[in-house]
Design a protein around this motif. Structure first.
Motif, PDB file in Angstrom:
ATOM      1  N   ILE A 108       0.376  13.209  -2.207  1.00  0.00           N
ATOM      2  CA  ILE A 108       0.960  13.039  -0.877  1.00  0.00           C
ATOM      3  C   ILE A 108      -0.136  12.931   0.179  1.00  0.00           C
ATOM      4  O   ILE A 108      -0.049  12.100   1.096  1.00  0.00           O
ATOM      5  N   ALA A 109      -1.166  13.742   0.049  1.00  0.00           N
ATOM      6  CA  ALA A 109      -2.271  13.685   1.008  1.00  0.00           C
ATOM      7  C   ALA A 109      -2.976  12.336   0.953  1.00  0.00           C
ATOM      8  O   ALA A 109      -3.369  11.778   1.979  1.00  0.00           O
ATOM      9  N   ASP A 110      -3.098  11.781  -0.251  1.00  0.00           N
ATOM     10  CA  ASP A 110      -3.708  10.459  -0.395  1.00  0.00           C
ATOM     11  C   ASP A 110      -2.790   9.371   0.152  1.00  0.00           C
ATOM     12  O   ASP A 110      -3.245   8.442   0.829  1.00  0.00           O
ATOM     13  N   LEU A 111      -1.496   9.484  -0.131  1.00  0.00           N
ATOM     14  CA  LEU A 111      -0.511   8.504   0.345  1.00  0.00           C
ATOM     15  C   LEU A 111      -0.554   8.395   1.866  1.00  0.00           C
ATOM     16  O   LEU A 111      -0.480   7.294   2.429  1.00  0.00           O
ATOM     17  N   TYR A 166       1.569   3.637   7.172  1.00  0.00           N
ATOM     18  CA  TYR A 166       1.832   4.758   6.268  1.00  0.00           C
ATOM     19  C   TYR A 166       3.333   4.887   6.005  1.00  0.00           C
ATOM     20  O   TYR A 166       3.740   5.200   4.883  1.00  0.00           O
ATOM     21  N   LEU A 167       4.141   4.634   7.026  1.00  0.00           N
ATOM     22  CA  LEU A 167       5.585   4.660   6.821  1.00  0.00           C
ATOM     23  C   LEU A 167       6.017   3.521   5.899  1.00  0.00           C
ATOM     24  O   LEU A 167       6.910   3.700   5.058  1.00  0.00           O
ATOM     25  N   GLU A 168       5.382   2.367   6.040  1.00  0.00           N
ATOM     26  CA  GLU A 168       5.665   1.250   5.122  1.00  0.00           C
ATOM     27  C   GLU A 168       5.326   1.625   3.685  1.00  0.00           C
ATOM     28  O   GLU A 168       6.085   1.351   2.751  1.00  0.00           O
ATOM     29  N   ARG A 169       4.167   2.245   3.527  1.00  0.00           N
ATOM     30  CA  ARG A 169       3.742   2.650   2.186  1.00  0.00           C
ATOM     31  C   ARG A 169       4.713   3.680   1.613  1.00  0.00           C
ATOM     32  O   ARG A 169       5.087   3.622   0.437  1.00  0.00           O
ATOM     33  N   ALA A 344       7.887 -13.191  16.818  1.00  0.00           N
ATOM     34  CA  ALA A 344       7.139 -11.925  16.789  1.00  0.00           C
ATOM     35  C   ALA A 344       6.860 -11.544  15.345  1.00  0.00           C
ATOM     36  O   ALA A 344       7.763 -11.561  14.501  1.00  0.00           O
ATOM     37  N   LEU A 345       5.653 -11.160  15.077  1.00  0.00           N
ATOM     38  CA  LEU A 345       5.241 -10.781  13.723  1.00  0.00           C
ATOM     39  C   LEU A 345       5.602  -9.338  13.435  1.00  0.00           C
ATOM     40  O   LEU A 345       5.398  -8.451  14.246  1.00  0.00           O
ATOM     41  N   VAL A 346       6.152  -9.105  12.257  1.00  0.00           N
ATOM     42  CA  VAL A 346       6.364  -7.753  11.746  1.00  0.00           C
ATOM     43  C   VAL A 346       5.694  -7.706  10.378  1.00  0.00           C
ATOM     44  O   VAL A 346       6.226  -8.208   9.406  1.00  0.00           O
ATOM     45  N   VAL A 347       4.495  -7.147  10.306  1.00  0.00           N
ATOM     46  CA  VAL A 347       3.716  -7.165   9.074  1.00  0.00           C
ATOM     47  C   VAL A 347       4.312  -6.210   8.060  1.00  0.00           C
ATOM     48  O   VAL A 347       4.808  -5.145   8.398  1.00  0.00           O
ATOM     49  N   GLN A 348       4.277  -6.595   6.793  1.00  0.00           N
ATOM     50  CA  GLN A 348       4.677  -5.719   5.705  1.00  0.00           C
ATOM     51  C   GLN A 348       3.531  -5.599   4.718  1.00  0.00           C
ATOM     52  O   GLN A 348       2.970  -6.607   4.305  1.00  0.00           O
ATOM     53  N   SER A 349       3.193  -4.370   4.384  1.00  0.00           N
ATOM     54  CA  SER A 349       2.066  -4.167   3.469  1.00  0.00           C
ATOM     55  C   SER A 349       2.544  -4.113   2.030  1.00  0.00           C
ATOM     56  O   SER A 349       3.732  -3.992   1.777  1.00  0.00           O
TER      57      SER A 349
END
Length: 349
Positions: A108-111, A166-169, A344-349
């Protein structure tokens, strides 16, 4: 895994009456301030006891006729607008507060990229770092559901941009349903798999972001700048002049966006940013002019929302005046050209 909700509750000045089922992934509770979003989240978490209805999580009834599970036994992680960390404890001890053990601490800390912060105290963290620690603490309790209630509302624009990846991840890795409470269109389009549109305590619409934000019947609940298309695609090239080529269901779009080749993206194209012409126009500065066909028209005062299909079943909305719609002779089935002023751009990782 899913969350099944049906709630009815009367407040002194309003009432809550809605039902929906949230599957695995991120379900955004979206709507204006005062719509009832946080009340729904509190009812699910057990912080509000509704007058009637039910809350079922993965087949477990948490609330229903004759059933009331207290909040601490619901196995729900709740992240509030403010981080609510214990100032006298280190980040590590805050993370493990309420956790059964430290088995998942390193992951979790790494995430959330907070490993270097483990032995700091909250007073030495930025707002974005504190919120990431709060999310980590909720995850380490091994919840069956995670609720994020306006987690970015207390942050400035730069801090929001820092924490969104981070929320995306988290959304990509989590194997549990997530309720994301927000009135931010950009956050919801970027993160949500499903959108529950809440207006005055009721469910006005439910579905994918693509479906909800392009539904003309929901435009009155979305606000003046929210109605429009949500377009998914990926970057296939970067031209020498810095323009990105993005492959979408409506065709290739060329936009001045700082994204890498191969990057998946979501674009939001507001209805106000789409012009219509019956013949392909020449001599315009617009780079994206796409053939489309009118599906239907929805009058809204002096304006008309025109719903279009473009490319491979991509829905596009254009807001024009009623006078313009008449002058163009628009009707269902009419061929037109859609001119995109901006996206408008909404990037997704």
């Amino acid at each position: 895994m899913s969350l099944d909700v049906a709630l009815r509750h009367r407040f002194p000045a309003a009432a809550l009456d809605l039902a929906f089922t949230a599957p695995l992934g991120v379900t955004a509770l979206f709507g204006p301030s005062g719509a009832g979003k946080t009340s729904v989240a509190n009812a699910v978490a057990g912080l509000l006891r509704p007058d009637s209805g039910h809350v079922r999580l993965n087949g477990r009834t948490l609330f229903g006729p004759g059933v009331w599970t207290p909040p601490h036994k619901r196995r729900i992680g709740y992240v509030f607008q403010d981080a609510r960390l214990f100032p006298h404890l280190t980040v590590r001890k805050n993370l493990l507060y309420g956790a059964p053990d430290d088995t998942n601490l390193a992951h979790i800390a790494d995430l959330l990229d907070i490993t270097p912060l483990l032995f700091r105290r909250p007073t030495h963290l930025s707002g974005g770092e504190r919120q990431r620690v709060s999310i980590g603490r909720a995850l380490l309790r091994m919840p069956e559901l995670l609720i994020l209630d306006e987690p970015l509302s207390a942050l400035d624009a730069a801090r929001k941009d820092d924490i969104l990846p981070y929320l995306e991840r988290l959304a990509g890795e989590a194997s549990i349903p997530i309720l994301y409470v927000s009135h931010s269109l950009a956050e919801v389009i970027r993160l949500a798999d499903q959108v529950a549109l809440i207006a005055k305590g009721r469910l006005a619409g439910f579905g994918t972001p693509e479906a909800v934000f392009s539904d003309p019947h929901l435009a009155a609940h979305l606000g003046p700048r929210a109605a429009g298309a949500v377009v998914s695609g990926h970057v296939t090239g970067q031209d020498a002049d810095g323009l990105a080529v993005i492959a979408t269901k409506m065709g290739d779009l060329v936009l001045p966006l700082p994204v890498a080749v191969g990057q998946p993206v979501r674009l939001r194209i507001m209805a106000e940013d789409v012009l219509l012409a019956r013949a392909r126009p020449e001599g315009l500065s617009a780079l994206n002019i796409l053939p489309a066909r009118v599906l239907d028209l929805h009058a809204q005062g002096a304006t008309v929302l025109v719903r279009l299909t473009c490319g491979t079943d991509q829905i596009l909305l254009a807001r024009i005046t009623g006078r313009s719609a008449t002058a163009l002779g628009l009707a269902p089935g009419a061929p037109v050209h859609a001119i995109l002023k901006s996206a408008a751009l909404v990037v997704q990782s």
